[in-house]
Design a protein around this motif. Structure first.
Motif, PDB file in Angstrom:
ATOM      1  N   UNK A   1      96.951  21.015 -45.237  1.00 11.57           N
ATOM      2  CA  UNK A   1      98.114  21.760 -45.705  1.00 11.57           C
ATOM      3  C   UNK A   1      98.216  23.040 -44.889  1.00 11.57           C
ATOM      4  N   UNK A   2      99.362  23.671 -44.942  1.00 11.73           N
ATOM      5  CA  UNK A   2      99.547  24.906 -44.190  1.00 11.73           C
ATOM      6  C   UNK A   2      98.607  26.001 -44.684  1.00 11.73           C
ATOM      7  N   UNK A   3      98.334  26.016 -45.981  1.00 11.24           N
ATOM      8  CA  UNK A   3      97.477  27.054 -46.557  1.00 11.24           C
ATOM      9  C   UNK A   3      96.231  26.419 -47.168  1.00 11.24           C
ATOM     10  N   UNK A   4      95.093  27.110 -47.098  1.00  9.47           N
ATOM     11  CA  UNK A   4      93.845  26.535 -47.619  1.00  9.47           C
ATOM     12  C   UNK A   4      93.643  26.753 -49.120  1.00  9.47           C
ATOM     13  N   UNK A   5      94.654  27.225 -49.804  1.00  7.69           N
ATOM     14  CA  UNK A   5      94.522  27.504 -51.229  1.00  7.69           C
ATOM     15  C   UNK A   5      95.577  26.730 -52.006  1.00  7.69           C
ATOM     16  N   UNK A   6      95.313  26.579 -53.288  1.00 12.32           N
ATOM     17  CA  UNK A   6      96.253  25.866 -54.154  1.00 12.32           C
ATOM     18  C   UNK A   6      97.319  26.829 -54.669  1.00 12.32           C
ATOM     19  N   UNK A   7      98.352  26.275 -55.250  1.00 13.39           N
ATOM     20  CA  UNK A   7      99.397  27.109 -55.852  1.00 13.39           C
ATOM     21  C   UNK A   7      98.812  27.959 -56.979  1.00 13.39           C
ATOM     22  N   UNK A   8      97.899  27.396 -57.742  1.00 17.96           N
ATOM     23  CA  UNK A   8      97.275  28.145 -58.842  1.00 17.96           C
ATOM     24  C   UNK A   8      96.448  29.314 -58.308  1.00 17.96           C
ATOM     25  N   UNK A   9      95.724  29.082 -57.219  1.00 16.80           N
ATOM     26  CA  UNK A   9      94.936  30.166 -56.613  1.00 16.80           C
ATOM     27  C   UNK A   9      95.855  31.263 -56.080  1.00 16.80           C
ATOM     28  N   UNK A  10      96.938  30.844 -55.448  1.00 16.84           N
ATOM     29  CA  UNK A  10      97.908  31.817 -54.938  1.00 16.84           C
ATOM     30  C   UNK A  10      98.467  32.669 -56.084  1.00 16.84           C
ATOM     31  N   UNK A  11      98.855  32.021 -57.163  1.00 16.78           N
ATOM     32  CA  UNK A  11      99.432  32.732 -58.299  1.00 16.78           C
ATOM     33  C   UNK A  11      98.434  33.726 -58.895  1.00 16.78           C
ATOM     34  N   UNK A  12      97.180  33.332 -58.977  1.00 19.31           N
ATOM     35  CA  UNK A  12      96.151  34.226 -59.520  1.00 19.31           C
ATOM     36  C   UNK A  12      96.032  35.491 -58.661  1.00 19.31           C
ATOM     37  N   UNK A  13      95.969  35.330 -57.354  1.00 17.27           N
ATOM     38  CA  UNK A  13      95.857  36.483 -56.453  1.00 17.27           C
ATOM     39  C   UNK A  13      97.154  37.283 -56.450  1.00 17.27           C
ATOM     40  N   UNK A  14      98.288  36.609 -56.489  1.00 14.04           N
ATOM     41  CA  UNK A  14      99.582  37.299 -56.531  1.00 14.04           C
ATOM     42  C   UNK A  14      99.646  38.216 -57.750  1.00 14.04           C
TER      43      UNK A  14
END
Length: 167
Positions: free
Chosen positions: A45-58
Motif C-alpha cells: 500500500x502507499x502507506x505502511x499504516x492502517x486507517x485506524x492507526x492514522x486516525x489515532x495519530x491524527x
C-alpha cells in the motif's frame, strides 16, 4: 490503474492532480515514497499504516495542537481544501467542483465555505502559522531526514497527549 469500481456519482477515474503551487515538491516526494514502498513489496500500500492507526495519530495531533473543537475528522480536509482553494483564489468554483468530484453545484457549495475557514484561520493562525509555514517550506528536507523541529509548546502537548493515552 483503475479498479473498475465507480463512485456513487459513476466516476471511474479518481486521479487527483497534484498542482498546488504552494507545494511544488509534492509530486516528486510522493513519487519517491511510492517507489520506495514498491521496492520493498510490489503489492505494498502507499502507506505502511492502517486507517485506524492514522486516525489515532491524527486525533493525538489535533489534541496536541489544541484544535479539537474545529478539527473533528480527517474528512474535513475534503471540505477545507475546497474552502482554501476558493479563499486563496487558487481555483475557480468550477475547478473546485471538478477536483472535489461533486456532480452538482449544490454539493460543491456544501463544502466550499471560505468564510468559515477565514474565521478558523483568524482564531488559530497566530499560534501555529509560523510552524505550519516552516513545515511547508522545508518539508522535502524533513521528509528525507525523517525529522521535523517542533515548537517547545507543541512538543510538550504531544508528550502530554501520549501520557494521557497510556493512563
Amino acid at each position: 490503474m483503475e479498479r473498475g469500481v465507480g463512485t456513487k456519482a459513476g466516476v471511474y477515474d479518481e486521479t487527483l492532480i497534484l498542482d498546488d503551487t504552494r507545494v511544488p515538491w509534492l509530486s516528486k516526494i510522493l513519487g519517491l515514497h511510492a517507489d520506495a514502498r514498491l521496492k520493498k513489496d510490489e503489492a505494498a500500500n502507499l502507506w505502511p499504516f492502517t486507517a485506524a492507526e492514522y486516525l489515532r495519530i491524527w486525533r493525538r495531533c489535533v489534541k496536541s495542537l489544541g484544535i479539537e473543537e474545529v478539527a473533528t475528522s480527517p474528512y474535513q480536509n475534503r471540505h477545507g481544501g475546497a474552502s482554501r482553494d476558493h479563499l486563496l483564489k487558487l481555483r475557480s468554483v468550477q475547478a473546485i467542483q471538478r477536483r472535489g468530484r461533486w456532480a452538482v453545484d449544490a454539493s460543491a457549495r456544501i463544502y466550499d465555505k471560505p468564510g468559515r475557514l477565514q474565521q478558523i484561520i483568524n482564531r488559530f493562525s497566530s499560534k501555529w502559522e509560523i510552524f505550519g509555514e516552516n513545515v511547508r517550506e522545508h518539508f522535502p528536507r524533513y521528509f528525507h531526514t525523517g525529522t521535523c523541529p517542533l515548537p517547545v509548546e507543541l512538543r510538550r502537548s504531544w508528550e502530554k497527549a501520549s501520557q494521557e493515552k497510556r493512563s
